[in-house]
Write a protein that holds these residues in place. Sequence first.
Motif, PDB file in Angstrom:
ATOM      1  N   LEU A 131       1.021  -0.954   0.384  1.00 39.83           N
ATOM      2  CA  LEU A 131       0.154   0.028  -0.062  1.00 39.83           C
ATOM      3  C   LEU A 131       0.684   1.450   0.177  1.00 39.83           C
ATOM      4  N   TYR A 132       2.241   1.428   0.568  1.00 41.05           N
ATOM      5  CA  TYR A 132       2.536   2.415   1.266  1.00 41.05           C
ATOM      6  C   TYR A 132       3.476   2.640  -0.896  1.00 41.05           C
ATOM      7  N   LEU A 133       3.866   1.448  -0.750  1.00 45.26           N
ATOM      8  CA  LEU A 133       4.982   2.060  -2.272  1.00 45.26           C
ATOM      9  C   LEU A 133       3.746   2.411  -3.427  1.00 45.26           C
ATOM     10  N   ASP A 134       2.172   1.700  -3.525  1.00 43.34           N
ATOM     11  CA  ASP A 134       1.524   1.638  -4.386  1.00 43.34           C
ATOM     12  C   ASP A 134       0.705   3.067  -4.236  1.00 43.34           C
ATOM     13  N   GLY A 135       0.406   2.961  -3.108  1.00 38.13           N
ATOM     14  CA  GLY A 135      -0.387   5.026  -2.736  1.00 38.13           C
ATOM     15  C   GLY A 135      -0.258   5.917  -2.020  1.00 38.13           C
ATOM     16  N   GLY A 136       1.157   5.326  -1.144  1.00 41.05           N
ATOM     17  CA  GLY A 136       1.458   6.494  -0.434  1.00 41.05           C
ATOM     18  C   GLY A 136       1.689   6.507   1.021  1.00 41.05           C
ATOM     19  N   PHE A 137       2.160   7.175   1.462  1.00 36.69           N
ATOM     20  CA  PHE A 137       2.395   7.183   3.291  1.00 36.69           C
ATOM     21  C   PHE A 137       0.281   7.030   3.892  1.00 36.69           C
ATOM     22  N   ASP A 138      -0.018   7.545   2.859  1.00 41.37           N
ATOM     23  CA  ASP A 138      -1.614   8.117   3.549  1.00 41.37           C
ATOM     24  C   ASP A 138      -2.281   6.416   3.362  1.00 41.37           C
ATOM     25  N   GLU A 139      -2.275   6.617   2.563  1.00 39.88           N
ATOM     26  CA  GLU A 139      -3.315   5.232   2.454  1.00 39.88           C
ATOM     27  C   GLU A 139      -2.540   3.565   3.278  1.00 39.88           C
ATOM     28  N   SER A 140      -1.541   3.860   3.430  1.00 38.59           N
ATOM     29  CA  SER A 140      -0.615   2.880   4.598  1.00 38.59           C
ATOM     30  C   SER A 140      -1.054   3.056   5.844  1.00 38.59           C
ATOM     31  N   LYS A 141      -1.059   4.544   5.849  1.00 38.10           N
ATOM     32  CA  LYS A 141      -2.043   4.609   7.225  1.00 38.10           C
ATOM     33  C   LYS A 141      -3.102   4.951   7.503  1.00 38.10           C
ATOM     34  N   LYS A 142      -4.531   4.764   6.500  1.00 40.72           N
ATOM     35  CA  LYS A 142      -5.973   4.326   6.368  1.00 40.72           C
ATOM     36  C   LYS A 142      -5.901   2.890   7.017  1.00 40.72           C
ATOM     37  N   PHE A 143      -5.393   2.234   6.580  1.00 36.53           N
ATOM     38  CA  PHE A 143      -5.149   0.485   6.292  1.00 36.53           C
ATOM     39  C   PHE A 143      -4.748   0.085   8.251  1.00 36.53           C
ATOM     40  N   ILE A 144      -3.640   1.116   8.420  1.00 34.15           N
ATOM     41  CA  ILE A 144      -3.167   0.602  10.056  1.00 34.15           C
ATOM     42  C   ILE A 144      -3.839   1.636  11.012  1.00 34.15           C
ATOM     43  N   ASP A 145      -4.522   2.588  10.481  1.00 30.01           N
ATOM     44  CA  ASP A 145      -5.278   2.561  11.440  1.00 30.01           C
ATOM     45  C   ASP A 145      -7.115   2.589  11.626  1.00 30.01           C
ATOM     46  N   LYS A 146      -7.280   1.693  10.463  1.00 34.56           N
ATOM     47  CA  LYS A 146      -8.957   0.824  10.329  1.00 34.56           C
ATOM     48  C   LYS A 146      -9.035  -0.431  10.712  1.00 34.56           C
ATOM     49  N   TYR A 147      -7.128  -1.444  10.537  1.00 40.30           N
ATOM     50  CA  TYR A 147      -7.352  -2.632  11.159  1.00 40.30           C
ATOM     51  C   TYR A 147      -6.410  -3.466  11.630  1.00 40.30           C
ATOM     52  N   VAL A 148      -5.578  -1.813  12.304  1.00 45.80           N
ATOM     53  CA  VAL A 148      -4.597  -2.435  13.377  1.00 45.80           C
ATOM     54  C   VAL A 148      -4.885  -1.064  15.115  1.00 45.80           C
ATOM     55  N   LEU A 149      -5.072   0.176  14.800  1.00 45.68           N
ATOM     56  CA  LEU A 149      -4.647   0.733  15.941  1.00 45.68           C
ATOM     57  C   LEU A 149      -6.711   0.790  16.218  1.00 45.68           C
ATOM     58  N   SER A 150      -7.231   0.526  15.457  1.00 45.53           N
ATOM     59  CA  SER A 150      -8.745   0.519  15.857  1.00 45.53           C
ATOM     60  C   SER A 150      -9.160  -0.658  16.954  1.00 45.53           C
ATOM     61  N   ASN A 151      -7.936  -1.312  17.250  1.00 46.44           N
ATOM     62  CA  ASN A 151      -8.136  -1.978  18.659  1.00 46.44           C
ATOM     63  C   ASN A 151      -7.000  -2.396  19.900  1.00 46.44           C
ATOM     64  N   ALA A 152      -6.525  -1.014  19.785  1.00 48.13           N
ATOM     65  CA  ALA A 152      -5.581  -0.823  20.653  1.00 48.13           C
ATOM     66  C   ALA A 152      -6.219  -0.698  21.723  1.00 48.13           C
ATOM     67  N   GLU A 153      -7.404  -0.664  22.055  1.00 52.29           N
ATOM     68  CA  GLU A 153      -7.751  -1.216  23.213  1.00 52.29           C
ATOM     69  C   GLU A 153      -7.469  -2.289  23.854  1.00 52.29           C
ATOM     70  N   SER A 154      -7.690  -3.351  22.947  1.00 53.33           N
ATOM     71  CA  SER A 154      -7.664  -4.358  23.823  1.00 53.33           C
ATOM     72  C   SER A 154      -6.008  -5.436  23.375  1.00 53.33           C
TER      73      SER A 154
END
Length: 231
Positions: A131-154
Amino acid sequence: MLTENDISRLEQIIGYKFNDKALIIEALTHSSYVNEHKINKKHDYERLEFLGDAILEMISSEYLFKTFPEKKEGEMSKIRAALVCEPALYHDSLQIDLKNFIQFGKGEEATGGRNKESIIADVMEAVIGALYLDGGFDESKKFIDKYVLSNAESYQMYNDNKSTLQELVQSLKLGAVRYETCGESGPEHDKMFKVRVFVADKNMGEGTGRTKKSAEQQAAYQAVLTLNKKK
């Protein structure tokens, strides 16, 4: 073998369409597939995993720095380690059904590679790299925010709960901690273990996992939650 429909389905799930399809195909290709098909000009996911790992660490570090202004460096390091460890990333991957998109060789498939937490976690990082290579930093961050950091409470679920439980039990002077395997299921290459944890011979929690260690950590997590409610 990945088809155009497979790629389109994954793109639909994650909400991003790759300009260079070769990147996402590489991210989803295990070395066993490359070796078995003798595709010398094609790479497996490992290089993209290397890149994705660095991006994940940077973005999760920034998130923790902003989210927990009161925590010190050592505490944030522990939380970050729990957020990006293999079991956590494997759990995150279930949201996008990632394991069913990976290309494996027949040998690795037969020995349960599709259900190995270590492989699935690595592929999650490879997807971040793609995602980083194809869409840049913003796209990789969107993915991480949605699928990794959204579970930060657990994140505590993936912390060293056995140590936490031991310290808690000692501070409350409750007695000895004991783990007991109470069930196994599945074939040899894809077993699931069920473990109970006892504190002074009282059942305080249960956990399941693909290893006894993982199941013990989950059981300990349940016990910590129970004991903290009683404090």
